[in-house]
Design a protein around this motif. Structure first.
Motif, PDB file in Angstrom:
ATOM      1  N   ARG A  87       0.972  -1.086  -0.200  1.00 33.43           N
ATOM      2  CA  ARG A  87       0.066   0.036   0.125  1.00 33.43           C
ATOM      3  C   ARG A  87       0.758   1.408   0.071  1.00 33.43           C
ATOM      4  NH1 ARG A  87      -5.307  -0.686   1.472  1.00 33.43           N
ATOM      5  NH2 ARG A  87      -5.391   1.371   2.347  1.00 33.43           N
ATOM      6  N   THR A  88       2.154   1.249   0.455  1.00 34.16           N
ATOM      7  CA  THR A  88       2.872   2.411   0.538  1.00 34.16           C
ATOM      8  C   THR A  88       4.043   2.560  -0.177  1.00 34.16           C
ATOM      9  OG1 THR A  88       4.074   1.492   2.560  1.00 34.16           O
ATOM     10  CG2 THR A  88       1.905   2.520   2.987  1.00 34.16           C
ATOM     11  N   SER A  89       4.775   1.456  -0.531  1.00 32.37           N
ATOM     12  CA  SER A  89       5.811   1.450  -1.150  1.00 32.37           C
ATOM     13  C   SER A  89       5.990   2.683  -2.487  1.00 32.37           C
ATOM     14  CB  SER A  89       6.257   0.327  -1.729  1.00 32.37           C
ATOM     15  OG  SER A  89       6.777  -0.758  -0.821  1.00 32.37           O
ATOM     16  N   MET A  90       5.013   2.765  -3.197  1.00 33.51           N
ATOM     17  CA  MET A  90       5.073   3.678  -4.348  1.00 33.51           C
ATOM     18  C   MET A  90       5.090   5.127  -4.055  1.00 33.51           C
ATOM     19  SD  MET A  90       5.221   1.534  -6.788  1.00 33.51           S
ATOM     20  CE  MET A  90       5.114   2.532  -8.214  1.00 33.51           C
ATOM     21  N   ALA A  91       5.049   5.538  -2.781  1.00 24.85           N
ATOM     22  CA  ALA A  91       5.283   6.794  -2.287  1.00 24.85           C
ATOM     23  C   ALA A  91       6.618   7.389  -2.574  1.00 24.85           C
ATOM     24  CB  ALA A  91       4.867   6.833  -0.669  1.00 24.85           C
ATOM     25  N   VAL A  92       7.634   6.568  -2.735  1.00 26.80           N
ATOM     26  CA  VAL A  92       8.879   6.607  -3.058  1.00 26.80           C
ATOM     27  C   VAL A  92       9.346   6.070  -4.482  1.00 26.80           C
ATOM     28  CG1 VAL A  92      11.435   6.839  -2.761  1.00 26.80           C
ATOM     29  CG2 VAL A  92       9.603   7.684  -0.854  1.00 26.80           C
ATOM     30  N   GLN A  93       9.705   6.469  -5.292  1.00 20.27           N
ATOM     31  CA  GLN A  93       9.815   5.654  -6.636  1.00 20.27           C
ATOM     32  C   GLN A  93      11.259   6.228  -7.201  1.00 20.27           C
ATOM     33  OE1 GLN A  93       6.749   6.289  -9.579  1.00 20.27           O
ATOM     34  NE2 GLN A  93       5.067   5.903  -8.195  1.00 20.27           N
ATOM     35  N   ILE A  94      11.990   5.371  -8.144  1.00 19.05           N
ATOM     36  CA  ILE A  94      13.166   5.587  -8.509  1.00 19.05           C
ATOM     37  C   ILE A  94      13.174   6.130  -9.910  1.00 19.05           C
ATOM     38  CG2 ILE A  94      15.561   4.712  -9.309  1.00 19.05           C
ATOM     39  CD1 ILE A  94      14.520   4.552  -6.257  1.00 19.05           C
ATOM     40  N   ASP A  95      13.494   7.509 -10.268  1.00 12.06           N
ATOM     41  CA  ASP A  95      13.316   8.152 -11.700  1.00 12.06           C
ATOM     42  C   ASP A  95      14.652   8.125 -12.369  1.00 12.06           C
ATOM     43  OD1 ASP A  95      12.266  10.204 -13.380  1.00 12.06           O
ATOM     44  OD2 ASP A  95      13.720  11.499 -12.756  1.00 12.06           O
ATOM     45  N   HIS A  96      14.625   7.844 -13.547  1.00 12.34           N
ATOM     46  CA  HIS A  96      15.726   7.875 -14.684  1.00 12.34           C
ATOM     47  C   HIS A  96      15.849   9.460 -14.774  1.00 12.34           C
ATOM     48  CE1 HIS A  96      14.936   3.516 -15.220  1.00 12.34           C
ATOM     49  NE2 HIS A  96      16.320   3.641 -15.335  1.00 12.34           N
ATOM     50  N   ILE A  97      16.983   9.868 -14.569  1.00 17.62           N
ATOM     51  CA  ILE A  97      17.094  11.352 -14.820  1.00 17.62           C
ATOM     52  C   ILE A  97      17.036  11.574 -16.166  1.00 17.62           C
ATOM     53  CG2 ILE A  97      18.734  13.543 -14.676  1.00 17.62           C
ATOM     54  CD1 ILE A  97      19.819  11.749 -12.023  1.00 17.62           C
ATOM     55  N   VAL A  98      17.610  10.805 -17.030  1.00 14.45           N
ATOM     56  CA  VAL A  98      17.389  10.851 -18.353  1.00 14.45           C
ATOM     57  C   VAL A  98      16.593   9.610 -18.925  1.00 14.45           C
ATOM     58  CG1 VAL A  98      18.199  10.713 -20.864  1.00 14.45           C
ATOM     59  CG2 VAL A  98      19.515  12.217 -19.041  1.00 14.45           C
ATOM     60  N   PRO A  99      15.200   9.886 -18.787  1.00 17.12           N
ATOM     61  CA  PRO A  99      14.267   8.549 -19.040  1.00 17.12           C
ATOM     62  C   PRO A  99      14.525   7.639 -20.277  1.00 17.12           C
ATOM     63  CG  PRO A  99      13.018  10.661 -18.778  1.00 17.12           C
ATOM     64  CD  PRO A  99      14.567  11.248 -18.979  1.00 17.12           C
ATOM     65  N   LEU A 100      14.149   6.561 -20.012  1.00 16.88           N
ATOM     66  CA  LEU A 100      14.546   5.620 -21.107  1.00 16.88           C
ATOM     67  C   LEU A 100      14.034   5.932 -22.384  1.00 16.88           C
ATOM     68  CD1 LEU A 100      14.283   2.148 -19.182  1.00 16.88           C
ATOM     69  CD2 LEU A 100      16.147   3.716 -19.196  1.00 16.88           C
TER      70      LEU A 100
END
Length: 237
Positions: free
Chosen positions: A131-144
């Motif tokens: 329920r809560t993990s998606m509150a913090v995600q990992i971003d690709h600074i230059v997206p794929l």
């Protein structure tokens, strides 16, 4: 990655208990007011030189693009820093970017922590659960997808795997911020926190230089504008 709560004992990150993940150190400085966590970027002057050296061309179509072209998500394979330590890249980045990290006894899985979001300046609590993990995600600074539109389709499979898991191209951020950014380039999206524009632009330019990717005309203009916000001595942030 689908969240999965582990029924394991807890250890504090960096505690004496054995860990499958080695220590991660990423250089930083005080060029902006954000915490020192996260990937480094070249200073403003260096980034300007790099930006002017990048090829400028029209956007490459997404034909042939798929997430699978960049290898398994959060793979521990490849040759970039963090590879080969038996931990999925997602957990390596969470452990690097969060404070007060608590890991499972496997030494990899991050169960909780506190994110000081560089993109927004917000403080976000992270707790691993469906329920809560998606509150913090990992971003690709230059997206794929942006990488593909910039020439990543010509990379080898190993180069794309490294690109997708390169710690210099990854940063933890709030889920809503990550969703709002999507695959946008710098002309369409910049961090909500204006003080992060210098760091973000230098990071994008450094990555595009590293992987020999191009920029589009409007994208270059936006990056140049952001670099103009850099302090005279932008350091290595």
């Amino acid at each position: 990655m689908a969240p999965r709560l582990l029924a394991a004992g807890l250890v504090l990150a960096g505690a004496p208990a054995a860990s499958a993940c080695g220590p991660l150190t990423v250089p930083g400085s005080t060029a902006d007011a954000a915490p020192a966590h996260g990937p480094a970027a070249a200073g403003g002057g260096t980034a300007l030189t790099q930006l002017n050296a990048l090829a400028v061309r029209a956007q490459i179509p997404l034909a042939g693009y798929s997430r699978d072209a960049f290898g398994p998500p959060w793979s521990d394979a490849g040759t970039v820093e963090m590879s080969g330590n038996s931990c999925p890249t997602r957990h390596d980045v969470l452990a690097r970017d969060l404070d007060d990290v608590v890991r499972a006894e496997d030494g990899c899985t991050v169960l909780s922590g506190v994110l000081h979001d560089r993109y927004t300046g917000r403080t976000i609590g992270f707790k691993r659960s469906p329920r809560t993990s998606m509150a913090v995600q990992i971003d690709h600074i230059v997206p794929l997808a942006l990488g593909w539109r910039s020439g990543a389709g010509k990379m080898t499979a190993e180069q794309r795997l490294n690109y997708a898991n390169d710690p210099e191209n990854l940063i933890a951020t709030g889920g809503s911020t990550n969703a709002g950014k999507g695959a946008k380039d710098a002309a369409a999206w910049m961090p909500p926190r204006a003080e992060a524009h210098c760091w973000y632009a230098t990071a994008q330019v450094r990555l595009k230089t590293k992987y020999r990717l191009s920029v589009m005309p409007a994208e270059k203009t936006a990056l140049l504008t952001a670099l103009e916000s850099c302090p005279a001595e932008a350091g290595q942030r």
